[in-house]
Enzyme design. Structure first.
Site, mmCIF file in Angstrom:
data_model
loop_
_atom_site.group_PDB
_atom_site.id
_atom_site.type_symbol
_atom_site.label_atom_id
_atom_site.label_comp_id
_atom_site.label_asym_id
_atom_site.label_seq_id
_atom_site.Cartn_x
_atom_site.Cartn_y
_atom_site.Cartn_z
ATOM 1 N N TYR A 143 16.463 -3.339 -50.794
ATOM 2 C CA TYR A 143 16.540 -2.874 -49.405
ATOM 3 C C TYR A 143 17.965 -2.438 -49.099
ATOM 4 C CZ TYR A 143 16.236 -2.842 -44.292
ATOM 5 O OH TYR A 143 16.271 -2.469 -42.970
ATOM 6 N N ASP A 246 25.243 -2.990 -53.593
ATOM 7 C CA ASP A 246 24.973 -3.427 -52.230
ATOM 8 C C ASP A 246 25.007 -4.957 -52.245
ATOM 9 O OD1 ASP A 246 23.880 -4.311 -49.882
ATOM 10 O OD2 ASP A 246 22.260 -2.838 -49.823
ATOM 11 N N LYS A 274 26.680 -8.745 -43.283
ATOM 12 C CA LYS A 274 26.140 -10.086 -42.981
ATOM 13 C C LYS A 274 27.223 -11.179 -42.967
ATOM 14 C CE LYS A 274 21.483 -9.185 -44.718
ATOM 15 N NZ LYS A 274 20.404 -9.259 -43.768
HETATM 16 N N1 PMP Z 1 21.408 -4.121 -47.754
HETATM 17 C C1 PMP Z 1 20.864 -5.309 -47.960
HETATM 18 C C2 PMP Z 1 20.845 -5.872 -49.344
HETATM 19 C C3 PMP Z 1 20.307 -6.023 -46.891
HETATM 20 O O1 PMP Z 1 19.719 -7.196 -47.117
HETATM 21 C C4 PMP Z 1 20.378 -5.460 -45.599
HETATM 22 C C5 PMP Z 1 19.813 -6.189 -44.403
HETATM 23 N N2 PMP Z 1 18.772 -7.026 -44.642
HETATM 24 C C6 PMP Z 1 20.962 -4.206 -45.445
HETATM 25 C C7 PMP Z 1 21.477 -3.560 -46.536
HETATM 26 C C8 PMP Z 1 21.036 -3.549 -44.092
HETATM 27 O O2 PMP Z 1 21.996 -4.186 -43.335
HETATM 28 P P1 PMP Z 1 21.891 -4.154 -41.727
HETATM 29 O O3 PMP Z 1 20.637 -4.841 -41.361
HETATM 30 O O4 PMP Z 1 23.143 -4.854 -41.282
HETATM 31 O O5 PMP Z 1 21.890 -2.719 -41.324
#
Ligand code: PMP
Length: 453
Positions: A143, A246, A274
């Site tokens: 994701y 990521d 996060k």
């Molecule tokens: N990358 C990863 C691995 C994530 O887990 C998330 C959020 N769950 C995101 C990107 C997106 O981040 P945000 O919700 O702060 O836009």
């Protein structure tokens, strides 16, 4: 915690009339139950408006790495409110950058945003500029935010590997811009080195960036196969592809240097979010000087009113400072708790005839209702997802909140008392979940209806 007069249900009913769906985000899997509305947090616990106490192992999707209401975090971040709340640049910027660079050596130069979603789009843009190519390659189950070009998709098993939008997927959506996925994205299963090599041999000349969660937490909790990340690194070098890790979840979960420190593989760009803010929204991207230089030369644009927000910068200083100092034993201590939680869940499930395994990724855990951890996201079948949701829902009824549907995020305030709370209540929750699953799968729906979801 004192209860208010309103129930979660009544509050939800009122809220739904003004907040679309009564919630702040929605995926197809979420929203089965009345949400709980929290009014207080302390350490590993949250209290809702009815006065119910919960062990919070969701921690706002892994954000709350220090726990709630952490005294020294609050003091440091709170002090920023009285200094300067919002201005273009502040005296926090240098230390925030230096702390990230100190721990993530690959982040030679840095830029900040607020969310993971937006910083990833910027990472893709700068990769395109750097390589002169247009597409990116991503992996099934990973994701990378909520944008049209990158949200969801399944492997089509064909060449070219253009992602399929499968309507039963939690990430399938109406309203996506026409052809955006086809124009920008290739998608293949992760952890399959031969398929990756083959794909790059065919399409490497079109691919500007390869993006992945270095440990696939979102798509079911899968570690990279031995040597996989190293081969990925080699392939990206061969094909002039920017390798983006990521680490929005993994960033501070294994230690202070992310999955890249843990596995010893250096990406070209890293994105963080996060937990680096400990609760204040802040994201960061950083990497090779020659790529990031495109911002300095102003050839690539990066906008954002709130970029480098002083509260975010103070939060990064605070989180890293606390994990280097006051909670420097967090990563060592948490191993014991993670093992205990795994053992409690697996043993209780086995005693009640339910297949369940827990994988540990530092201070993040992922459970799945099947006998062995799997190696690919497509092994996370609907069957497992349904069973996981029973465990998730029953644990919440016994006061344990997990991250939907199968993730557990531990925090630096977690202690022996919290473990005992978990032991007592998770045991009951898993017992009941196992019973319900058994009723459903033995098709004794009448008995199931009596017990209730
Ligand atoms: N990358 C990863 C691995 C994530 O887990 C998330 C959020 N769950 C995101 C990107 C997106 O981040 P945000 O919700 O702060 O836009």
């Amino acid at each position: 915690m004192e209860a208010t007069t309103q129930s979660n249900k009544a509050y939800f009913d009122d809220l739904k009339s003004v907040l679309a769906g009564g919630c702040h985000y929605n995926f197809h899997t979420s929203g089965a139950e009345t949400p709980r509305f929290f009014k207080h947090g302390e350490g590993s616990y949250l209290w809702d408006i009815e006065g119910n106490k919960y062990l919070d192992l969701n921690g706002k999707f892994g954000v709350m790495i220090l726990g709630h209401n952490h005294p020294s975090y609050n003091e440091k971040v709170g002090a920023q409110l009285n200094k300067v709340l919002c201005a273009n640049q502040t005296d926090n910027d240098l230390e925030a950058c230096e702390l990230l660079k100190k721990h993530f050596g690959s982040m030679e130069m840095i830029r900040f945003g607020l969310s993971g979603t937006e910083i990833i789009q910027n990472a893709l843009r700068v990769s395109r500029a750097y390589t002169g190519k247009n597409k990116f390659l991503k992996f099934e189950g990973h994701y990378h935010g909520n944008m049209d070009n990158i949200l969801g998709g399944k492997y089509n098993g064909a060449s070219p590997p253009t992602p399929l939008d499968v309507s039963s997927s939690p990430h399938s959506t109406m309203g996506r811009a026409a052809n955006i996925v086809e124009n920008e994205c290739y998608l293949i299963p992760w952890n399959d080195i031969e398929l990756l090599q083959e794909t790059l041999n065919h399409y490497g000349h079109e691919i500007a960036a390869m993006i992945m969660e270095p440990v696939m937490i979102n798509g079911g909790g899968v570690a990279p196969k031995e040597g996989y990340l190293q081969r990925v690194r080699e392939f990206c070098d061969q094909h002039n592809i920017v390798l983006i890790f990521d680490e929005i979840i993994t960033g501070l979960r294994f230690g202070l240097s992310g999955a890249q420190g843990h596995y010893g593989v250096t990406p070209d760009l890293t994105v963080l979010g996060k937990s680096i803010g400990g609760g204040v929204p802040v994201s960061a991207m950083g990497g090779k000087k020659e790529i990031m230089q495109l911002y300095a030369s102003r050839e690539v644009i990066h906008g954002g009113t709130f970029n480098g927000h002083p509260l975010g910068m103070a939060a990064i200083r605070s989180v890293f400072g606390i994990l280097e100092g006051e909670h420097s034993s967090f990563y060592e201590n948490i191993k014991k708790y993670a093992e205990e939680i795994k053992s409690i869940m697996e043993t209780t499930a086995a005693e009640n005839g339910l297949d369940l395994n827990v994988s540990i990724f530092g201070s993040a855990l992922v459970f799945n209702c099947c006998s062995e951890p799997f190696g690919q996201s497509h092994e996370l079948t609907t069957d497992i997802v349904i069973k996981n949701s029973f465990v998730f829902t029953q644990l919440a009824k016994f006061g344990i909140l997990l991250c939907p549907m199968n993730r557990i995020f531990l925090n630096a305030s977690f202690d022996d008392t919290d473990l005992e709370f978990f032991r007592e209540n998770a045991t009951k929750g898993i017992q009941l979940a196992a019973r319900l699953i058994d009723k459903i799968y033995s098709r004794n729906l009448v008995e199931y209806m009596k017990v209730g979801f």
